[in-house]
Scaffold this motif. Sequence first.
Motif, PDB file in Angstrom:
ATOM      1  N   ASP A  90       0.842  -1.211   0.000  1.00  0.00           N
ATOM      2  CA  ASP A  90       0.000   0.000   0.000  1.00  0.00           C
ATOM      3  C   ASP A  90       0.873   1.256   0.000  1.00  0.00           C
ATOM      4  O   ASP A  90       0.638   2.201  -0.752  1.00  0.00           O
ATOM      5  N   GLN A  93       2.686   1.683  -3.310  1.00  0.00           N
ATOM      6  CA  GLN A  93       1.750   2.115  -4.366  1.00  0.00           C
ATOM      7  C   GLN A  93       1.309   3.562  -4.174  1.00  0.00           C
ATOM      8  O   GLN A  93       1.133   4.289  -5.148  1.00  0.00           O
ATOM      9  N   SER A  94       1.174   3.978  -2.923  1.00  0.00           N
ATOM     10  CA  SER A  94       0.705   5.345  -2.663  1.00  0.00           C
ATOM     11  C   SER A  94       1.695   6.374  -3.208  1.00  0.00           C
ATOM     12  O   SER A  94       1.320   7.488  -3.551  1.00  0.00           O
ATOM     13  N   ASN A  96       3.701   5.662  -5.854  1.00  0.00           N
ATOM     14  CA  ASN A  96       3.996   5.326  -7.255  1.00  0.00           C
ATOM     15  C   ASN A  96       2.728   4.885  -7.962  1.00  0.00           C
ATOM     16  O   ASN A  96       2.622   3.759  -8.436  1.00  0.00           O
ATOM     17  N   ASN A  97       1.760   5.818  -8.034  1.00  0.00           N
ATOM     18  CA  ASN A  97       0.471   5.354  -8.561  1.00  0.00           C
ATOM     19  C   ASN A  97       0.411   5.267 -10.081  1.00  0.00           C
ATOM     20  O   ASN A  97      -0.618   4.927 -10.635  1.00  0.00           O
ATOM     21  N   SER A  99       2.589   3.247 -11.754  1.00  0.00           N
ATOM     22  CA  SER A  99       3.281   2.016 -12.138  1.00  0.00           C
ATOM     23  C   SER A  99       2.363   1.035 -12.858  1.00  0.00           C
ATOM     24  O   SER A  99       1.243   0.796 -12.419  1.00  0.00           O
ATOM     25  N   CYS A 102       3.849  -4.453 -11.050  1.00  0.00           N
ATOM     26  CA  CYS A 102       4.032  -4.584  -9.605  1.00  0.00           C
ATOM     27  C   CYS A 102       4.508  -6.008  -9.324  1.00  0.00           C
ATOM     28  O   CYS A 102       3.837  -6.975  -9.684  1.00  0.00           O
ATOM     29  N   GLU A 123      -3.317  -6.912  -8.552  1.00  0.00           N
ATOM     30  CA  GLU A 123      -2.466  -6.011  -9.343  1.00  0.00           C
ATOM     31  C   GLU A 123      -1.015  -6.508  -9.464  1.00  0.00           C
ATOM     32  O   GLU A 123      -0.226  -5.971 -10.237  1.00  0.00           O
TER      33      GLU A 123
END
Length: 217
Positions: A90, A93-94, A96-97, A99, A102, A123
């Motif tokens: 989380d 991802q927060s 590097n939104n 990308s 993953c 994802e």
Amino acid sequence: MPEVIFPGPEGRLEGRYHPQKDRDAPIAIVLHPHPQFGGTMNNKVVYNLHYAFYNMGFTVLRFNFRGVGRSQGEYDQGVGELSDAASALDYLQSMNNNSKHCWVAGFSFGAWIGMQLLMRRPEITGFVSVSPPANMYDFSFLAPCPASGLIINGKADRVAPPVDTTALVNKLHEQKGITVTHQEVEGSGHFFEEPHMDTMIDSVSGYVKRRLTENTR
């Protein structure tokens, strides 16, 4: 490489975060071996996997599970550790939104946690499982395994015998739509002692680079 502290389910988690300049670089988290047997994010295999992914253009995060290093909480039989890994993803991802890719990589106990994370997070596009302890933990939750990945182990592994790893791979091979690649490093034990570390990292890098050009799941 920046040290980071981010929120986990049981308090703060300590990590090392290595961003790329490219805003939509692929992302990867790397999971360490068993906390009760000296496993930390600075384990040699974990450290080398981290840099292998970074050198391939990934933004990478490795971190200490609860109760290890400066991470709060205490060992939780893998249940809490899976939640820690989800929190780490989380957090990654927060930041590097953008990308498109993953990945999750794990070593030993970390490979077991990583495969469980794979089941929870659609994802995730690829995985690397190094020395998965198929003799100690039940991997039957991988039904079906949702993404293609690499399982790699040493042929002389006494901690997680190769026969169990091969049985796990054979089970996963029966699934349609994904490809689980299995590689064994001749003469290597569980921890990829020199000179086997370079062989293992080269195999991982070759596999991941190939997958990134294919754009398949």
